[in-house]
Design an enzyme around this catalytic site. Structure first.
Site, PDB file in Angstrom:
ATOM      1  N   ARG A  98     -17.648   8.626   5.506  1.00  0.00           N
ATOM      2  CA  ARG A  98     -16.668   8.755   4.434  1.00  0.00           C
ATOM      3  C   ARG A  98     -15.551   7.721   4.536  1.00  0.00           C
ATOM      4  O   ARG A  98     -15.146   7.124   3.532  1.00  0.00           O
ATOM      5  CB  ARG A  98     -16.091  10.177   4.419  1.00  0.00           C
ATOM      6  CG  ARG A  98     -14.983  10.424   3.387  1.00  0.00           C
ATOM      7  CD  ARG A  98     -15.218   9.782   2.039  1.00  0.00           C
ATOM      8  NE  ARG A  98     -16.501  10.117   1.448  1.00  0.00           N
ATOM      9  CZ  ARG A  98     -17.054   9.444   0.444  1.00  0.00           C
ATOM     10  NH1 ARG A  98     -16.481   8.364  -0.051  1.00  0.00           N
ATOM     11  NH2 ARG A  98     -18.219   9.823  -0.047  1.00  0.00           N
ATOM     12  N   ASP A 223       8.703 -13.538 -17.682  1.00  0.00           N
ATOM     13  CA  ASP A 223       8.406 -12.113 -17.651  1.00  0.00           C
ATOM     14  C   ASP A 223       8.409 -11.502 -19.043  1.00  0.00           C
ATOM     15  O   ASP A 223       9.399 -11.580 -19.774  1.00  0.00           O
ATOM     16  CB  ASP A 223       9.443 -11.392 -16.778  1.00  0.00           C
ATOM     17  CG  ASP A 223       9.084  -9.937 -16.547  1.00  0.00           C
ATOM     18  OD1 ASP A 223       7.911  -9.661 -16.241  1.00  0.00           O
ATOM     19  OD2 ASP A 223       9.976  -9.083 -16.677  1.00  0.00           O
TER      20      ASP A 223
END
Length: 284
Positions: A98, A223
């Protein structure tokens, strides 16, 4: 940045979390001398990343487990492809399964998503490179940034220590404590650091570009600019520093952003928005 120490620490922490007092199921059901072989199999197509951490996980659980036929990071694969084989003591393989899958599913998901962004840019023939950000899982940054590179992207700064990046809140703080112009404020920052330290400045308006350029910075981050504003920004920068676009970047918008001529497109979603890829460990 993906060193053997970082790998070992990440795996050690993950195993301590998953089996703090051992694997109760394995201890109760699996004979110590049982041998086991299983394949890492793709349940969906993608780009692989995480080979080193896959190997390290099985090594830490049981050094007698052998990993073979492991595909290289950056390898594109199809559904049902075998990406690796593990052979060795069944108890160790089942205990490590896992954690090993968690790492490779996560990292392959990042590599796959990155490759999709890179492909969209390539479709329009733009030279822009896809970069990650610091929006990473705490403690797993080196692994996740490695996965971005495996997917064809590039790394932005690894940490706050790597470069000066003056963003909106930094500029607001500077303005609150100093009446100097934007150019003068940046020059004061430059004077406080060595000449080899990169300086990147985020701007929110086209009008900020010229004052920033006047300070001789390494890069300007445009931005949340519109496409028209990005084209104007690229024209103003005119190769005098790196032109980077960020904000509002997704698979539907990235090609248009790349076509404006920016050098870098930074995408936080590469790491914080990637879905884990469906991989499985199947017994032979």
């Amino acid at each position: 940045m993906l060193t053997s120490k970082i790998l070992a620490t990440a795996v050690d922490r993950a195993l301590a979390e998953d089996a703090p007092w051992g694997d109760a199921t394995v201890a109760a059901s699996i004979p110590a001398d049982m041998q086991f072989t299983a394949h890492l199999v793709a349940r969906e197509p993608g780009v692989f990343a995480g080979g080193a951490v896959w190997q390290e996980t099985f090594r830490q659980v049981d050094a007698n487990i052998l990993v073979t036929d492991l595909v290289a990071d950056g390898t594109a694969f199809s559904t049902h492809d075998v990406l690796a084989t593990v052979t060795g003591p069944a108890a160790g393989v089942l205990t490590a399964e896992r954690v090993a899958l968690n790492f490779t599913q996560r990292l392959s998901g990042i590599a796959t998503l990155t490759s999709r962004f890179v492909a969209r840019v390539a479709e329009v023939g733009a030279p822009a490179r896809i970069a990650d950000t610091r929006k990473t899982t705490p403690g797993l940054r080196a692994l996740e940034k490695h996965a971005v590179v495996a997917g064809g992207g590039v790394n932005h700064r690894f940490s706050l220590s790597d470069a000066i990046m003056l963003k909106d809140n930094h500029l607001a703080a500077l303005a609150a404590t100093d009446d100097a112009s934007l150019t003068d404020a940046i020059n004061k920052v430059k004077a406080a650091v060595g000449h080899t330290t990169p300086i990147i400045v985020e701007v929110a308006r086209v009008e900020q570009i010229d004052p920033v350029l006047a300070a001789g910075v390494t890069g300007i981050l445009l931005d949340n600019f519109s496409l028209e504003q990005l084209r104007t920004g690229v024209e103003l920068i005119a190769g005098r520093c790196v032109a980077e676009a960020s904000g509002g970047v997704n698979l539907a918008t990235v090609a248009g952003i790349a076509a404006t001529g920016v050098d870098i497109i930074s995408v936080g979603a590469l790491t914080h928005g990637a879905a884990a890829l469906d991989l499985g460990l199947d017994a032979t």
